[in-house]
Every structure is written in C-alpha cells, then in structure tokens.
Write an enzyme that holds these catalytic residues in place. Sequence first.
Site, PDB file in Angstrom:
ATOM      1  N   HIS A 207       0.941  -0.983   0.019  1.00  0.00           N
ATOM      2  CA  HIS A 207      -0.086  -0.171  -0.079  1.00  0.00           C
ATOM      3  C   HIS A 207       0.899   1.267   0.066  1.00  0.00           C
ATOM      4  CE1 HIS A 207      -4.210   0.543  -0.050  1.00  0.00           C
ATOM      5  NE2 HIS A 207      -4.139   1.413   0.536  1.00  0.00           N
ATOM      6  N   ARG A 314     -10.529   2.795  -4.459  1.00  0.00           N
ATOM      7  CA  ARG A 314     -10.272   2.049  -3.359  1.00  0.00           C
ATOM      8  C   ARG A 314     -11.077   2.481  -2.071  1.00  0.00           C
ATOM      9  NH1 ARG A 314      -5.014   1.368  -5.834  1.00  0.00           N
ATOM     10  NH2 ARG A 314      -4.381  -0.753  -5.920  1.00  0.00           N
ATOM     11  N   ARG A 350     -14.978   0.306  -5.922  1.00  0.00           N
ATOM     12  CA  ARG A 350     -14.706  -1.060  -5.386  1.00  0.00           C
ATOM     13  C   ARG A 350     -15.287  -1.223  -3.787  1.00  0.00           C
ATOM     14  NH1 ARG A 350      -8.743  -3.436  -5.216  1.00  0.00           N
ATOM     15  NH2 ARG A 350      -8.635  -2.316  -3.195  1.00  0.00           N
ATOM     16  N   GLU A 446      -8.506 -11.537  -9.837  1.00  0.00           N
ATOM     17  CA  GLU A 446      -7.444 -11.532  -9.152  1.00  0.00           C
ATOM     18  C   GLU A 446      -6.990 -12.682  -8.466  1.00  0.00           C
ATOM     19  OE1 GLU A 446      -7.115  -8.044  -6.443  1.00  0.00           O
ATOM     20  OE2 GLU A 446      -9.249  -8.560  -5.720  1.00  0.00           O
ATOM     21  N   ASN A 469      -2.172  -7.111  -9.318  1.00  0.00           N
ATOM     22  CA  ASN A 469      -1.171  -7.202  -8.054  1.00  0.00           C
ATOM     23  C   ASN A 469      -1.387  -8.480  -7.084  1.00  0.00           C
ATOM     24  OD1 ASN A 469      -0.752  -4.476  -8.852  1.00  0.00           O
ATOM     25  ND2 ASN A 469      -1.906  -3.692  -7.463  1.00  0.00           N
ATOM     26  N   ASP A 470      -2.571  -8.740  -7.081  1.00  0.00           N
ATOM     27  CA  ASP A 470      -2.934 -10.116  -6.428  1.00  0.00           C
ATOM     28  C   ASP A 470      -2.695 -11.298  -7.325  1.00  0.00           C
ATOM     29  OD1 ASP A 470      -3.542  -9.504  -3.714  1.00  0.00           O
ATOM     30  OD2 ASP A 470      -5.320  -8.292  -4.165  1.00  0.00           O
ATOM     31  N   ARG A 480       3.376 -10.222  -2.004  1.00  0.00           N
ATOM     32  CA  ARG A 480       3.354  -8.905  -2.697  1.00  0.00           C
ATOM     33  C   ARG A 480       4.211  -7.956  -1.742  1.00  0.00           C
ATOM     34  NH1 ARG A 480      -2.591  -6.779  -3.703  1.00  0.00           N
ATOM     35  NH2 ARG A 480      -1.786  -4.513  -3.651  1.00  0.00           N
ATOM     36  N   CYS A 517      -6.787  -3.151 -13.522  1.00  0.00           N
ATOM     37  CA  CYS A 517      -6.632  -2.049 -12.774  1.00  0.00           C
ATOM     38  C   CYS A 517      -5.253  -2.225 -11.796  1.00  0.00           C
ATOM     39  CB  CYS A 517      -7.901  -1.593 -11.755  1.00  0.00           C
ATOM     40  SG  CYS A 517      -8.159  -3.208 -11.014  1.00  0.00           S
TER      41      CYS A 517
HETATM   42  C1  PEP Z   1      -4.733  -5.757  -7.734  1.00  0.00           C
HETATM   43  O1  PEP Z   1      -4.841  -6.578  -6.735  1.00  0.00           O
HETATM   44  O2  PEP Z   1      -4.216  -5.530  -8.741  1.00  0.00           O
HETATM   45  C2  PEP Z   1      -5.348  -4.555  -7.262  1.00  0.00           C
HETATM   46  C3  PEP Z   1      -5.724  -3.418  -8.256  1.00  0.00           C
HETATM   47  O3  PEP Z   1      -5.958  -4.393  -5.918  1.00  0.00           O
HETATM   48  P1  PEP Z   1      -5.294  -4.003  -4.731  1.00  0.00           P
HETATM   49  O4  PEP Z   1      -3.858  -3.550  -4.996  1.00  0.00           O
HETATM   50  O5  PEP Z   1      -5.987  -2.833  -3.906  1.00  0.00           O
HETATM   51  O6  PEP Z   1      -5.150  -5.218  -4.203  1.00  0.00           O
HETATM   52 MG    MG Z   2      -6.126  -6.785  -5.386  1.00  0.00          MG
END
Ligand code: PEP
Ligand code: MG
Length: 595
Positions: A207, A314, A350, A446, A469-470, A480, A517
């Site tokens: 984050h 978010r 979201r 994801e 990302n996930d 991550r 995203c």
């Molecule tokens: C992701 O997982 O790619 C995503 C956009 O959500 P977050 O980074 O908030 O988990």
């Molecule tokens: Mg995510």
Amino acid sequence: MITDKPVLAGNKEPDLTQEVRLKGAPASRGYAIGPAFLFKRDTINIDYRTVAPEDSEEEKDKFRKSIEQSNKELIKISTITHQKLGEEFSAIFDAQIMMLFDPEITKIINREIEQAGFTAEAATDKAFNQQIELLRASADTYLAQRITDLEDVKFRIIRNLQRGKLLSHVEDSSVIVADNLTPADMILFSRQNIVGIILDFGGLTSHVALIARSLNIPLVIGLHKISGVVKNGDEIIVDGIDGIAIARPAPNILEKYRKKMEKFRKFISIFENDINEPAITIDGKRINVLANIEFRDEIGDMGICGAEGIGLYRTEHLFLSRGYFPSEDHQFKYYSSLFDLAKAWPVTIRAFDVGGDKVLESSFHEMNPFLGWRGIRIMLDRPDIFKNQIRAILRASVGKNVKLMFPMIHNLTQVHQIKELMEEIYVELDKKDIPYKKIPVGVMIEVPSAVMVSEEIAREVAFFSIGTNDLTQYTLAVDRGNDIISSLYKELEPAVIRLIDKTIQSGHLSNIPVSICGELGSNILATPLLIGMGIDDISVVIRRVPEVKYIIKNLRESDCVKLKNEVLKLGTVAEVEARLKSWLTEHMPQFAGYI
Ligand code: PEP
Ligand code: MG
C-alpha cells in the site's frame, strides 16, 4: 532485483562518513536528490523513577506543554487528512484531540505526579493504561475500538515529553530514510514537500508503494540496512529507475545524477502533448485510459493528466482511518461528494477490500493474512457491512455514472451470493421507497481459481477488472509485500500473462468489457501486449495516464496482436521481458533507458 538479503548476524559498526551505495527495488519511478530525514518509530521506554515533591510542579508543567504540542500536531494531522480525504477521515483525529483534554485522565495524571511522585511520562502511562483496561473489559465493541486511539494519544504525549523527533521537523525537499512506513506516515509526509523515500523493507505493490506512486514520489525499497548507515542531513540520491540509493555521494556521482534527472524530466514532458485526446491506436482501436484513485483530492489532477474516468476507487481508507466501518449515512455522504467531484467521468468504485496488508495494528492477526479473511470473504460473512456499503453506493449513484466491483472473488458461488445480497438490497430499498440506482456490477479477477472459471463468471456479471497485483502474488505464491522475495515477484511471468489472456477471452465471449487495474497496467512494457490481447480499459496511477495514452496513440493494434501471439508461446519471464523490451525499443526508441 534485491542483491542484499537481510543480515542475520555479524553486523559491523557502519562508517558514517563514506559514500554508500545500496541496491534495492524501484517501487516508484523518478530521481531525487536531497538531505536525509531519518524517520524512526522509536520504542518508548517509560521513566518510572519517582521525583522529589519540590519537582512535581515542573513535571506538571512538562505535561501541560506536551499536551499543547500534541494538540498542535493533531490539529495539523486532522487538517491534512480533511483536505486529502475529507471530513469522514479527519473525525478520528478530532476524537483524539478530545481524549487529550479528557478531564478525568488529566485529573489522574496530576494526582499521580503530586501524590505518588511519578514523572509526567510515568503518570501519563499509568492513567491512560487504566482507561485502556476499562475499555478492554467492556463488552461494547465501539468502546473497545477506541483503545487504539487512546494508545496513539498516550504515545504522542509521551513522545513529546521525551522530546522525540517529530514529523513536523522534516525540512523541505528531504529524502525520507526509514526501515518501513505505514500508509498513515505517508499521508503526513505527503504534506512535507519531500522529494524521495528509501526504505529497508517494503513490497513493490504494498500500500505504501501505491501511495508513493500516486503522490509521484520516487521510492526505493528493500535496501535492508540503509537506515543504519545514514545520518540526518546526509546527501542522498534516490534512483527510482534502477532501484539504487546512494548516501553521501562523491561530486562526480552527484553530477552524473543531476544530468540523469534533467534527461528524465525531458523524457516525461513528451507525453504532455494532446493530453486530453482519447487514446486511439494508429489503426483505430480506442482504449479508455482511467485513473486508480487513492485519495479523493487526486480527482483534481484527473483533467491535467488526461484521465477518462476512475477505473478503481479503493474504499478501504474509510475503515482504516477510523478503525471501524462507518454507518450507511456517513458512507452515503462520502460517496455522494466523491461522485459529485468526479462530475461526468465514469467511476468504478470497489467494495471494501479489507484484510491482507490492509488491517489495523490492533486487529487480530492471522498466520497468512493474504490467504485469509480478506475482501469479499469478510463482506459475505458480514452482510451488515456488505449491505451498509452497497446501499450507500446505490443511493449516491442516482443521476451519476457509477459501476460497482467486488474484490478477491475466487469462485462462482461467491458471485451467486453477491447477486442474492444485491437482490435483497433492491427489495429492501424499494419497500422503503428510498431512491437508488441499479448500477452495473462487476468483479475483480485476481485469484487464479477465478480465472479458471472466468467463462462461467462472465455470464453473471457486467464487467471484469483484472487485479494483477494479487493475481501475480497468488499465481506465483510470492507475497507482494515481502522485499526478501521481491525479485521473484514478476508480473510478466508466462503463467500470469496467460491467465490475463484467458480472462480477457472469457469476458469477450460473454461480450463484457475487461479492464486492468493492477500495476501491470502502468508498466509500459506490457501496454502493447495488453492491447494485443484485446483489453478494453487500462486503469493506472494518475501520473502514468499521459505516458500510457502516448504509447497507445503510437501503436498499431495489428502489430500488437502479432506480438501477443509470439509472446504467449514463450516459456520464461526473461524471454518475455527481453522480447517486450526489444519490441518497444524498436517501435519507440525514445523509451530506451526507461524500460
Ligand atoms: C490488484 O490486486 O491488482 C488491485 C488493483 O487491487 P489491490 O492492489 O488494492 O489489492
Ligand atoms: Mg487486489
């Protein structure tokens, strides 16, 4: 790539006069040069000695001054939070200000100093701990949630009594050097005009890294020992392109980096032409380039950056900043003002994705939080939280261009459960005659298992948004947020890109739009590949919108399709990266050195 793994034993005393160069991982792009501000979240040792009766007035005076200082700090934090995130968030700090002046606690502190001969810090510790114990014993969950606030206030007063280094002392244009930061630290630093950040730990898509990118502050993570070899005021170079930090650089190195900075500035400026033109490839394919928004006040920059809407808003801040889920009415007001600010731009909001690294320090800890109670799993277990949020969003969406999506879906059953809950909400709102809008409902893809059943899921929802990302962390089983293995965190691994391709195909089989995203959307190496795969929208951190649009406008979709067919056959990430690099450099030589 991390070259230094954490030192387990045998540390030598560092030499704090020589140039030090450490390699970590680049987590937010750009260069910075500035004096170090060493940020340490000190462990506080309370001085429990007693003082002579004649010194008690002095201790009481110290306490009063510390309260004044703490009050000033909290007002400042509350004001910044108010501007950045709105009243909903600043309320938590206003509540802390009230705790500072709580007459009952103040009475106990003064009594402990006068009668028991405690130092001001010991009396503060004791008085606050008494209150905390009372709350802990209470069955009222709202009161129990106030414990974190009381602890924060206690530490702030004691830190001020001990005259610890405060954030407000950060000089302009400093580089923050720390072992790690929290999202809350980042919010404060965002107001200090800092130019860069270097950290011992941190994750590429943690984050904190996402916020640094939103704020356009170069960040290098995973340096492991940087905070131990830097003094306050040391000159620091942050190289957020190659992931390097240099402390006390020699004059020739400094000169070299000044030139690099200038070159980078020129490179960035080429994207600023025709920023508000839509992103259409040379052969006519339009891709919507949207913004991922972390802070409400970023919306002000959307026009400047040419964003065509919000592809990911978010909402977790609403919970994280206060420690509990706000009421439906609070949320309704917040979303209404958010949608008003977004004007005619489409907004994809979201549902809460709490859990994983987005937890409170005081909440219970799971052994494997990223595999635990997170996102939709919490929402489905707690229909009260689900319904409050969704009702608030639907009510605020009347007359607005809003879509809703759910995170962390791992199977079709969850989609069915969401739909059932949504139906219940419609019926309840209809019954009460409350105005609302039925908005398109989509899901984030994801989790690899969701990709495997994405054809079935696509038949049930209005759109897909790929969270790379996930998807990367769950496909590769690479946390991550863990810098030790961040060299294994590769969004371009063949397994990941094949899953992305399958998701887009599944979406298109059901004629639903598919967007991305996750951070891969702002990795320009991947842009031609995503276009070749047929992505409809790309949502990226706001500062990257101009660059992504520029690339799209200079590509041919037909070339991208050929590239995709070639790349999907490659077996290793090294081959994928090499091919994407050579292709992009061949088609756009101006990117050489930055990819
Ligand atoms: C992701 O997982 O790619 C995503 C956009 O959500 P977050 O980074 O908030 O988990
Ligand atoms: Mg995510």
